[in-house]
Write a protein that holds these residues in place. Structure first.
Motif, PDB file in Angstrom:
ATOM      1  N   LEU A  90       0.805  -1.219   0.000  1.00 38.08           N
ATOM      2  CA  LEU A  90       0.000   0.000   0.000  1.00 38.08           C
ATOM      3  C   LEU A  90       0.840   1.271   0.000  1.00 38.08           C
ATOM      4  O   LEU A  90       0.340   2.340  -0.335  1.00 38.08           O
ATOM      5  CB  LEU A  90      -0.938   0.007   1.208  1.00 38.08           C
ATOM      6  CG  LEU A  90      -2.005  -1.092   1.205  1.00 38.08           C
ATOM      7  CD1 LEU A  90      -2.806  -1.043   2.498  1.00 38.08           C
ATOM      8  CD2 LEU A  90      -2.910  -0.954   0.007  1.00 38.08           C
ATOM      9  N   SER A  91       2.114   1.174   0.359  1.00 41.75           N
ATOM     10  CA  SER A  91       2.960   2.367   0.381  1.00 41.75           C
ATOM     11  C   SER A  91       3.575   2.667  -0.986  1.00 41.75           C
ATOM     12  O   SER A  91       4.231   3.683  -1.162  1.00 41.75           O
ATOM     13  CB  SER A  91       4.076   2.216   1.422  1.00 41.75           C
ATOM     14  OG  SER A  91       4.986   1.210   1.017  1.00 41.75           O
ATOM     15  N   ILE A  92       3.370   1.802  -1.960  1.00 38.66           N
ATOM     16  CA  ILE A  92       3.936   2.003  -3.303  1.00 38.66           C
ATOM     17  C   ILE A  92       2.874   2.661  -4.171  1.00 38.66           C
ATOM     18  O   ILE A  92       1.808   2.092  -4.401  1.00 38.66           O
ATOM     19  CB  ILE A  92       4.384   0.657  -3.899  1.00 38.66           C
ATOM     20  CG1 ILE A  92       5.456   0.043  -3.012  1.00 38.66           C
ATOM     21  CG2 ILE A  92       4.882   0.837  -5.320  1.00 38.66           C
ATOM     22  CD1 ILE A  92       5.853  -1.356  -3.398  1.00 38.66           C
ATOM     23  N   ASP A  93       3.183   3.877  -4.639  1.00 34.57           N
ATOM     24  CA  ASP A  93       2.240   4.588  -5.499  1.00 34.57           C
ATOM     25  C   ASP A  93       2.794   4.667  -6.923  1.00 34.57           C
ATOM     26  O   ASP A  93       3.884   4.181  -7.223  1.00 34.57           O
ATOM     27  CB  ASP A  93       1.925   5.976  -4.943  1.00 34.57           C
ATOM     28  CG  ASP A  93       3.148   6.853  -4.821  1.00 34.57           C
ATOM     29  OD1 ASP A  93       4.261   6.368  -5.084  1.00 34.57           O
ATOM     30  OD2 ASP A  93       2.996   8.031  -4.471  1.00 34.57           O
ATOM     31  N   THR A  94       2.043   5.302  -7.812  1.00 34.33           N
ATOM     32  CA  THR A  94       2.419   5.373  -9.214  1.00 34.33           C
ATOM     33  C   THR A  94       3.726   6.120  -9.421  1.00 34.33           C
ATOM     34  O   THR A  94       4.575   5.686 -10.200  1.00 34.33           O
ATOM     35  CB  THR A  94       1.295   6.062 -10.019  1.00 34.33           C
ATOM     36  OG1 THR A  94       0.074   5.379  -9.743  1.00 34.33           O
ATOM     37  CG2 THR A  94       1.562   6.009 -11.496  1.00 34.33           C
ATOM     38  N   ALA A  95       3.916   7.233  -8.742  1.00 36.58           N
ATOM     39  CA  ALA A  95       5.138   8.023  -8.902  1.00 36.58           C
ATOM     40  C   ALA A  95       6.358   7.203  -8.469  1.00 36.58           C
ATOM     41  O   ALA A  95       7.403   7.226  -9.132  1.00 36.58           O
ATOM     42  CB  ALA A  95       5.047   9.311  -8.096  1.00 36.58           C
ATOM     43  N   PHE A  96       6.220   6.479  -7.368  1.00 36.26           N
ATOM     44  CA  PHE A  96       7.316   5.635  -6.890  1.00 36.26           C
ATOM     45  C   PHE A  96       7.636   4.543  -7.912  1.00 36.26           C
ATOM     46  O   PHE A  96       8.804   4.285  -8.210  1.00 36.26           O
ATOM     47  CB  PHE A  96       6.944   5.010  -5.542  1.00 36.26           C
ATOM     48  CG  PHE A  96       8.010   4.130  -4.970  1.00 36.26           C
ATOM     49  CD1 PHE A  96       9.048   4.666  -4.235  1.00 36.26           C
ATOM     50  CD2 PHE A  96       7.983   2.762  -5.183  1.00 36.26           C
ATOM     51  CE1 PHE A  96      10.037   3.854  -3.707  1.00 36.26           C
ATOM     52  CE2 PHE A  96       8.966   1.942  -4.672  1.00 36.26           C
ATOM     53  CZ  PHE A  96       9.999   2.495  -3.925  1.00 36.26           C
ATOM     54  N   ALA A  97       6.602   3.911  -8.457  1.00 37.33           N
ATOM     55  CA  ALA A  97       6.812   2.842  -9.435  1.00 37.33           C
ATOM     56  C   ALA A  97       7.463   3.376 -10.706  1.00 37.33           C
ATOM     57  O   ALA A  97       8.359   2.735 -11.269  1.00 37.33           O
ATOM     58  CB  ALA A  97       5.480   2.162  -9.759  1.00 37.33           C
ATOM     59  N   LEU A 100      11.131   4.053  -9.914  1.00 35.03           N
ATOM     60  CA  LEU A 100      11.842   2.781  -9.795  1.00 35.03           C
ATOM     61  C   LEU A 100      12.092   2.179 -11.169  1.00 35.03           C
ATOM     62  O   LEU A 100      13.190   1.691 -11.451  1.00 35.03           O
ATOM     63  CB  LEU A 100      11.031   1.801  -8.943  1.00 35.03           C
ATOM     64  CG  LEU A 100      11.598   0.398  -8.859  1.00 35.03           C
ATOM     65  CD1 LEU A 100      12.885   0.392  -8.062  1.00 35.03           C
ATOM     66  CD2 LEU A 100      10.587  -0.542  -8.255  1.00 35.03           C
ATOM     67  N   PHE A 101      11.107   2.229 -12.048  1.00 33.33           N
ATOM     68  CA  PHE A 101      11.253   1.680 -13.392  1.00 33.33           C
ATOM     69  C   PHE A 101      12.405   2.354 -14.126  1.00 33.33           C
ATOM     70  O   PHE A 101      13.236   1.696 -14.744  1.00 33.33           O
ATOM     71  CB  PHE A 101       9.946   1.832 -14.175  1.00 33.33           C
ATOM     72  CG  PHE A 101      10.051   1.369 -15.595  1.00 33.33           C
ATOM     73  CD1 PHE A 101      10.062   0.014 -15.891  1.00 33.33           C
ATOM     74  CD2 PHE A 101      10.135   2.275 -16.629  1.00 33.33           C
ATOM     75  CE1 PHE A 101      10.164  -0.422 -17.200  1.00 33.33           C
ATOM     76  CE2 PHE A 101      10.236   1.850 -17.941  1.00 33.33           C
ATOM     77  CZ  PHE A 101      10.242   0.498 -18.230  1.00 33.33           C
ATOM     78  N   GLU A 102      12.476   3.687 -14.059  1.00 26.74           N
ATOM     79  CA  GLU A 102      13.559   4.400 -14.730  1.00 26.74           C
ATOM     80  C   GLU A 102      14.909   4.032 -14.152  1.00 26.74           C
ATOM     81  O   GLU A 102      15.883   3.839 -14.883  1.00 26.74           O
ATOM     82  CB  GLU A 102      13.334   5.907 -14.644  1.00 26.74           C
ATOM     83  CG  GLU A 102      12.243   6.384 -15.571  1.00 26.74           C
ATOM     84  CD  GLU A 102      12.153   7.894 -15.622  1.00 26.74           C
ATOM     85  OE1 GLU A 102      13.168   8.567 -15.364  1.00 26.74           O
ATOM     86  OE2 GLU A 102      11.063   8.387 -15.921  1.00 26.74           O
ATOM     87  N   LYS A 103      15.000   3.922 -12.820  1.00 19.87           N
ATOM     88  CA  LYS A 103      16.278   3.571 -12.191  1.00 19.87           C
ATOM     89  C   LYS A 103      16.708   2.157 -12.575  1.00 19.87           C
ATOM     90  O   LYS A 103      17.872   1.920 -12.880  1.00 19.87           O
ATOM     91  CB  LYS A 103      16.181   3.699 -10.680  1.00 19.87           C
ATOM     92  CG  LYS A 103      16.143   5.131 -10.215  1.00 19.87           C
ATOM     93  CD  LYS A 103      16.027   5.211  -8.720  1.00 19.87           C
ATOM     94  CE  LYS A 103      15.918   6.663  -8.288  1.00 19.87           C
ATOM     95  NZ  LYS A 103      15.754   6.773  -6.840  1.00 19.87           N
ATOM     96  N   LEU A 104      15.779   1.201 -12.545  1.00 16.54           N
ATOM     97  CA  LEU A 104      16.120  -0.172 -12.898  1.00 16.54           C
ATOM     98  C   LEU A 104      16.469  -0.285 -14.372  1.00 16.54           C
ATOM     99  O   LEU A 104      17.396  -1.007 -14.747  1.00 16.54           O
ATOM    100  CB  LEU A 104      14.980  -1.117 -12.547  1.00 16.54           C
ATOM    101  CG  LEU A 104      14.734  -1.357 -11.069  1.00 16.54           C
ATOM    102  CD1 LEU A 104      13.502  -2.218 -10.867  1.00 16.54           C
ATOM    103  CD2 LEU A 104      15.934  -1.991 -10.403  1.00 16.54           C
ATOM    104  N   LEU A 105      15.755   0.433 -15.227  1.00 15.83           N
ATOM    105  CA  LEU A 105      16.027   0.393 -16.655  1.00 15.83           C
ATOM    106  C   LEU A 105      17.412   0.963 -16.941  1.00 15.83           C
ATOM    107  O   LEU A 105      18.198   0.374 -17.680  1.00 15.83           O
ATOM    108  CB  LEU A 105      14.957   1.183 -17.411  1.00 15.83           C
ATOM    109  CG  LEU A 105      15.041   1.155 -18.924  1.00 15.83           C
ATOM    110  CD1 LEU A 105      14.807  -0.269 -19.425  1.00 15.83           C
ATOM    111  CD2 LEU A 105      14.005   2.082 -19.522  1.00 15.83           C
ATOM    112  N   TYR A 106      17.759   2.090 -16.336  1.00 21.17           N
ATOM    113  CA  TYR A 106      19.060   2.710 -16.540  1.00 21.17           C
ATOM    114  C   TYR A 106      20.169   1.822 -15.973  1.00 21.17           C
ATOM    115  O   TYR A 106      21.195   1.626 -16.593  1.00 21.17           O
ATOM    116  CB  TYR A 106      19.088   4.087 -15.880  1.00 21.17           C
ATOM    117  CG  TYR A 106      20.384   4.823 -16.088  1.00 21.17           C
ATOM    118  CD1 TYR A 106      20.720   5.325 -17.340  1.00 21.17           C
ATOM    119  CD2 TYR A 106      21.281   4.987 -15.046  1.00 21.17           C
ATOM    120  CE1 TYR A 106      21.913   5.987 -17.538  1.00 21.17           C
ATOM    121  CE2 TYR A 106      22.481   5.649 -15.239  1.00 21.17           C
ATOM    122  CZ  TYR A 106      22.785   6.153 -16.488  1.00 21.17           C
ATOM    123  OH  TYR A 106      23.970   6.797 -16.681  1.00 21.17           O
TER     124      TYR A 106
END
Length: 152
Positions: A90-97, A100-106
């Motif tokens: 519940l603490s994971i929102d759209t902005a966080f996701a 995270l996606f950009e950091k993992l992709l990079y």
């Protein structure tokens, strides 16, 4: 008390892991209900089942690909040193996701470049073919005053 815990919880968990049975990662041993780890644990349980959207169980290759992604997400370390898998869902929102996606992709793109070439894309000098060229379109049919041959 430690002996009872070992006999009732740890040894059965080890045996199920050793044999590879479905209950190899039971809830309550290393998985806290409501966390991201728990959500992926529940998702893993559906891999061998048919669903409304998935007419066949996942193949072993698909399971490996899913497991790689899940591990990459859950083992990601936050700034405070905690694993991402320990966060409450519940603490994971759209902005966080999205972040995270950009950091993992990079991160994975840099690792792949280093693995293939031993360096990152930023380590080399830019070449002529890397520089953008201006393209002008003239809809009247007259020749363009800017030739494609001329450097910009």
């Amino acid at each position: 008390m430690a002996v009872q815990r070992a006999e009732k919880i740890l040894l059965p968990a080890f045996d199920s892991w050793l044999t590879g049975s479905d209950d190899a990662n039971p809830v309550g041993i290393g998985v806290v209900i409501g966390t991201l780890d728990w959500m992926f644990h529940e998702y893993r349980r559906t891999w061998k089942q048919k669903t409304a959207k998935r007419l066949q169980p996942l193949s072993p290759g698909q399971c490996r690909v899913h497991e790689t992604g899940i591990k990459m997400i859950c083992e990601y370390l936050l700034k405070d040193g905690r694993r991402l898998g320990a966060l409450r869902v519940l603490s994971i929102d759209t902005a966080f996701a999205d972040d995270l996606f950009e950091k993992l992709l990079y991160k994975t793109a840099l690792q792949e470049c280093r693995r293939r070439k031993g360096r990152t894309p930023h380590d080399r000098e830019p070449r002529d073919e890397d520089r953008p060229r201006r393209v002008e379109h003239d809809l009247t049919g007259a020749p363009s005053p800017v030739s494609a041959e001329e450097p910009i």
